[in-house]
Design an enzyme around this catalytic site. Structure first.
Site, mmCIF file in Angstrom:
data_model
loop_
_atom_site.group_PDB
_atom_site.id
_atom_site.type_symbol
_atom_site.label_atom_id
_atom_site.label_comp_id
_atom_site.label_asym_id
_atom_site.label_seq_id
_atom_site.Cartn_x
_atom_site.Cartn_y
_atom_site.Cartn_z
ATOM 1 N N CYS A 182 0.877 -1.185 0.000
ATOM 2 C CA CYS A 182 0.000 0.000 0.000
ATOM 3 C C CYS A 182 0.905 1.223 0.000
ATOM 4 O O CYS A 182 1.063 1.897 1.014
ATOM 5 C CB CYS A 182 -0.913 -0.002 1.221
ATOM 6 S SG CYS A 182 -1.806 -1.560 1.473
ATOM 7 N N ALA A 184 1.354 4.255 -2.021
ATOM 8 C CA ALA A 184 1.175 5.670 -2.349
ATOM 9 C C ALA A 184 1.043 6.505 -1.084
ATOM 10 O O ALA A 184 0.515 6.035 -0.080
ATOM 11 C CB ALA A 184 -0.067 5.852 -3.211
ATOM 12 N N ASP A 234 -0.222 0.381 -5.357
ATOM 13 C CA ASP A 234 -1.358 1.028 -4.705
ATOM 14 C C ASP A 234 -2.614 0.729 -5.508
ATOM 15 O O ASP A 234 -2.570 0.603 -6.736
ATOM 16 C CB ASP A 234 -1.171 2.536 -4.579
ATOM 17 C CG ASP A 234 -2.060 3.102 -3.481
ATOM 18 O OD1 ASP A 234 -1.615 3.116 -2.318
ATOM 19 O OD2 ASP A 234 -3.202 3.497 -3.774
ATOM 20 N N ASP A 289 1.852 -1.400 5.011
ATOM 21 C CA ASP A 289 1.454 -0.189 5.736
ATOM 22 C C ASP A 289 0.000 0.077 5.357
ATOM 23 O O ASP A 289 -0.283 0.843 4.454
ATOM 24 C CB ASP A 289 2.368 0.968 5.334
ATOM 25 C CG ASP A 289 2.097 2.230 6.122
ATOM 26 O OD1 ASP A 289 1.926 2.128 7.346
ATOM 27 O OD2 ASP A 289 2.039 3.314 5.510
ATOM 28 N N CYS A 342 -0.987 3.936 11.341
ATOM 29 C CA CYS A 342 -0.857 5.161 12.134
ATOM 30 C C CYS A 342 -2.062 5.294 13.057
ATOM 31 O O CYS A 342 -2.607 6.371 13.254
ATOM 32 C CB CYS A 342 -0.695 6.390 11.242
ATOM 33 S SG CYS A 342 -2.012 6.614 10.047
#
Length: 832
Positions: A182, A184, A234, A289, A342
């Site tokens: 993932c 981008a 992506d 991610d 995140c």
């Protein structure tokens, strides 16, 4: 420089979703008018969940929450694998830090940028200076101009500090094959590309000069070049374009950009012997991610405070798990995968890791890696083994919403049954599954050591929040072993990528790592908004029976082209998908056609520049359907060529690969040119060590300065000139392109690092083939020229000629007017 000249840009902060369910316009612009500073950073459920969810003690929570409500420092990274980037770091330290340090505001010294101690070699820096100070004092404006110029040159990456962490834990070595699932818009991909590249520049120079070089630390068996490969993927068409924009500036021939749903990323076929079983590419390292709720970005994304809901994490858990499953399938035995978000929510973190390991067969198949020896300066907290899960219940129509904290699946089921009897109109989230809860106690050999995961909180080193888990694949994963007690729809052999768009597309994150623009909005994962939940949370610790487990039917090698659409509940209708997603039937087709090794034009180019026979002739491609050398010729690595040629007709969506090496040079009199192709700035450094002809040495700073500030200065075949040692060498050279080399040297007139530029010799002039913006960046870097004026002799001459023609026409017009007036007057007199 190895770095290119077009900066990528992490667009916004990451973590929210692109689209979602419901009737709202999920891509609407943010239209609020009040300043961000006036928007309260408060959310009762957001705070209550992390205060009471068994994540940390009360004292540490207060410190963390105070940090969450403060602004995030700006940060950037020097690209540490390049000698010129390290030299630029020294220029930054000596030129800009002292000027900023001397600034005072309100009687106090302004804190200058500082190196982040968690990262080695002073490669990562952050700055807390308030915008009022930056706008008021010139040293900050000069520093900002420097950052922009070096980011465009590829020497600096504007990136959030915590976003830089996951690639470090992959422990990538040159020669490895790496997938960023993932990717981008590409800041982490850029880090991975640098790691695969390693320090091959020095090794290639030695190899080209037939000098022995050290082959330790990676696979440099391709004449000093790294044999590795990075595939950056992506699922979103436009975000894949952003990804290309970011990574192109690195000029990295070992790179492919693809556009696929990460949860069903297609298998990449490799050559196999006739009659043998088909071979597929397995990866040494994979970065997952994944899309997440992004609550760890609250310091730069004000929408987290306004719109946080527990359904964000619950709605993403299955998607994250599917992506992780697919990554583990494609990983080599003994390979390493880093899973990161995140978000601080364990539903998206520890729960996903535990579910994946269980489904793959336990610790004997997939194991969490202890990584305390990597980035030892990074302050981190261990992963959680216990947590509470937050959900809301509401009456039909979304009225009377209540928050609930559950410690176990049993407690949730008991509470749900209780409300079904006492308050039957109340409903809970359909996304709640057993897999989002902590695991019950198990024998030590079967227990998943989730404490080996890493949590980075904002108060630890003044950053955003991040979760990182490092997984090692110990053994092959069989289909029969992928079982789970979780409601997960994994991809099967019947999955068709081009049917109804999967949830992975609808929930694709929108916010990225850069903090230049924080105005994007994020959408919900469920139909209804959670903005008006007014009731306090309750904690429900009752128990009930576990439901029957479900079996995941997952194929280790999903096909590129499926046959039937998956009808699972995770699909969403095309009308709810973001409008910027381009269906494959309508997407722009990219062509990658390799030239034959004996192509006569390539042979002529190599002969013109005296390129060593050891430099590969079979890795050049063009990007048109017919494979014609029309304008640009690209160069790639050997493994890149293998992947492209084997899979371009299998339906894989390749978006980008290759570094521009040659560009067709069009002139009015082509007969004057022996080689009508010019070297391109992006690829010149790859070819330069292998060339023996048309080498021009620039040894004086004054000469380089003149060539940078003047385009097309005159240079005749004979007679005086003002180009010093470069002019002397060029006078006897026939028209065409050449390598202008600048070697690192000491002293006041020396250069801080090696450089090589394409220099074109015209019959009566010369020109450094570097555009204006790159000229200005080099002038700022080497000569501290803040606002240089670039003089273009050809343009000036053309403008002067046009002005004279205009004046002549005006003069002719005035004379014509006078003649007409005289003739008219004569006619008037005659008539009288």
């Amino acid at each position: 420089m190895r770095g290119g000249h077009r900066s990528g840009n992490r667009n916004r902060g990451r973590g929210a979703f692109r689209g979602g369910r419901g009737g709202k316009n999920r891509n609407a612009r943010d239209t609020r008018t009040e300043p961000w500073s006036n928007i309260p950073r408060e959310n009762m459920f957001f705070e209550s969940y992390y205060r009471r969810g068994i994540f940390m003690d009360e004292h540490e929570f207060e410190a963390m929450w105070k940090s969450m409500a403060s602004d995030l420092p700006n940060s950037f990274r020097f690209t540490g694998t390049k000698s010129d980037a390290l030299a630029v770091r020294e220029i930054f330290k000596k030129r800009y830090i002292p000027n900023i340090t001397s600034v005072t505001f309100d009687g106090e010294p302004v804190e200058p940028p500082r190196a982040v101690s968690a990262f080695p070699d002073e490669l990562v820096w952050d700055m807390k200076t308030h915008k009022k100070v930056i706008r008021r004092f010139p040293p900050f404006a000069e520093f900002q101009k420097f950052l922009v110029a070096e980011a465009a040159s590829g020497n600096i990456s504007r990136q959030e500090v915590v976003s830089m962490i996951p690639p470090h834990f992959l422990d990538v070595k040159p020669g490895m094959v790496v997938l960023d699932m993932c990717a981008a818009p590409g800041s982490k991909s850029a880090q991975l590309a640098e790691m695969i590249h390693g320090d091959e520049e020095d090794r290639v120079k030695n190899a080209a000069a037939n000098t022995p070089f050290d082959s330790e630390g990676g696979d440099y068996s391709d004449d000093g070049r790294s044999t590795g490969l990075l595939i950056a993927n992506d699922t979103d068409y436009k975000r894949a374009g952003m990804l290309v924009h970011q990574v192109k500036r690195l000029n990295f021939p070992n790179l492919i950009v693809t556009q696929h749903d990460a949860a069903i990323f297609p298998s990449i076929e490799l050559p196999s012997a006739p009659g043998q079983r088909r071979q597929f590419l397995k990866f040494d390292r994979i970065l997952a991610d994944v899309p997440c709720s992004g609550d760890g970005t609250a310091r730069k994304n004000i929408n987290v405070w306004q719109k946080w809901t527990p359904k964000d994490g619950l709605g993403l858990h299955n998607l994250q798990l599917r992506i992780l499953f697919r990554g583990l399938q494609m990983l080599k035995k003994g390979g390493r995968l880093v899973y990161s978000t995140c978000s601080m929510n364990p539903v998206e973190n520890e729960a996903v890791i535990a579910s994946a390991i269980e489904a793959c067969g336990g610790n004997s198949k997939v194991q969490l890696v202890e990584c305390s020896d990597l980035l030892p300066g990074l302050i981190r907290r261990p992963g959680l083994n216990k947590w509470k899960v937050f959900d809301t219940s509401a009456l039909s129509g979304g009225q009377d919403k209540k928050g609930h904290l559950f410690t176990s699946w049993e407690a949730f089921c008991t509470t749900k049954e209780k409300f079904a009897k006492e308050d039957p109109d109340r409903s809970f989230s359909p996304k709640m599954t057993e897999g989002v809860f902590p695991r019950s106690e198990a024998a030590e050999e079967e227990r998943i050591p989730l404490e080996r995961c890493m949590r980075v909180y904002p108060h630890l080193q003044d950053t955003g929040a991040f979760f990182i888990a490092v997984l090692e694949k110990k053994d092959d994963i069989k289909i029969a072993q992928i079982k789970s007690t979780h409601d997960v729809a994994a991809p099967t052999q019947s999955t068709q990528e081009n049917s109804a768009l999967p949830e992975a597309l609808a929930l694709k994150r929108k916010l990225e790592d850069a903090d230049e623009d924080q105005s994007t909005k994020r959408s919900k994962t469920d139909d209804e908004s959670e903005e008006n939940i007014g009731m306090a949370m309750t904690e429900d610790d009752q128990n009930s029976e576990l439901p029957a487990s479900s079996v995941i039917d997952e194929t280790p090698e999903p096909p590129v082209n499926g046959s039937t659409a998956n009808k699972s509940a995770d699909r969403v209708s095309a009308k709810t998908a973001p409008t910027n997603l381009q269906p494959s039937s309508q997407k722009q087709i990219e062509y990658f056609e390799y030239l034959p090794a004996d192509d006569p034009i390539i042979a002529d180019i190599f002969d013109f520049f005296g390129v060593d026979k050891r430099f590969p002739r079979d890795r050049f491609l063009v990007r048109n359907k017919d494979g014609l050398m029309l304008n640009k010729v690209y160069y790639t690595s050997e493994l890149t060529k293998t992947v492209i040629t084997m899979n371009k007709d299998r339906g894989m969506r390749f978006v980008h690969c290759g570094v521009i090496m040659f560009v067709s040079h069009k002139i009015k009199t082509p007969d004057q040119l022996k080689c009508p192709w010019r070297l391109q700035d992006e690829g010149i450094k790859i070819l330069a060590p292998w060339a023996s002809k048309r080498i021009i040495e620039c040894t004086s700073k004054m000469t380089l300065y003149k060539l940078l500030v003047e385009m097309f200065p005159k240079l005749n075949q004979e007679g005086p000139h003002h180009l010093n040692e470069v002019g002397d060498q060029l006078q006897s050279l026939e028209p065409g392109c050449s390598f202008m080399k600048v070697e690192k040297s000491e002293g006041e007139d020396g250069f801080p690092f090696d450089m090589v530029f394409p220099l074109w010799r015209h019959p009566g002039s010369v020109n450094l083939m570097v555009d204006k913006e790159d000229r200005k960046a080099t002038l700022l870097r080497l000569f501290n020229e803040k606002d240089p004026v670039i003089k273009n002799h050809v343009a000036d001459k053309a403008a002067e000629k046009a002005l004279k023609e205009k004046e002549n026409k005006q003069d002719e017009g005035e004379k014509a007017d006078e003649t007409s007036h005289v003739e008219a007057n004569g006619m008037e007199i005659s008539e009288e």
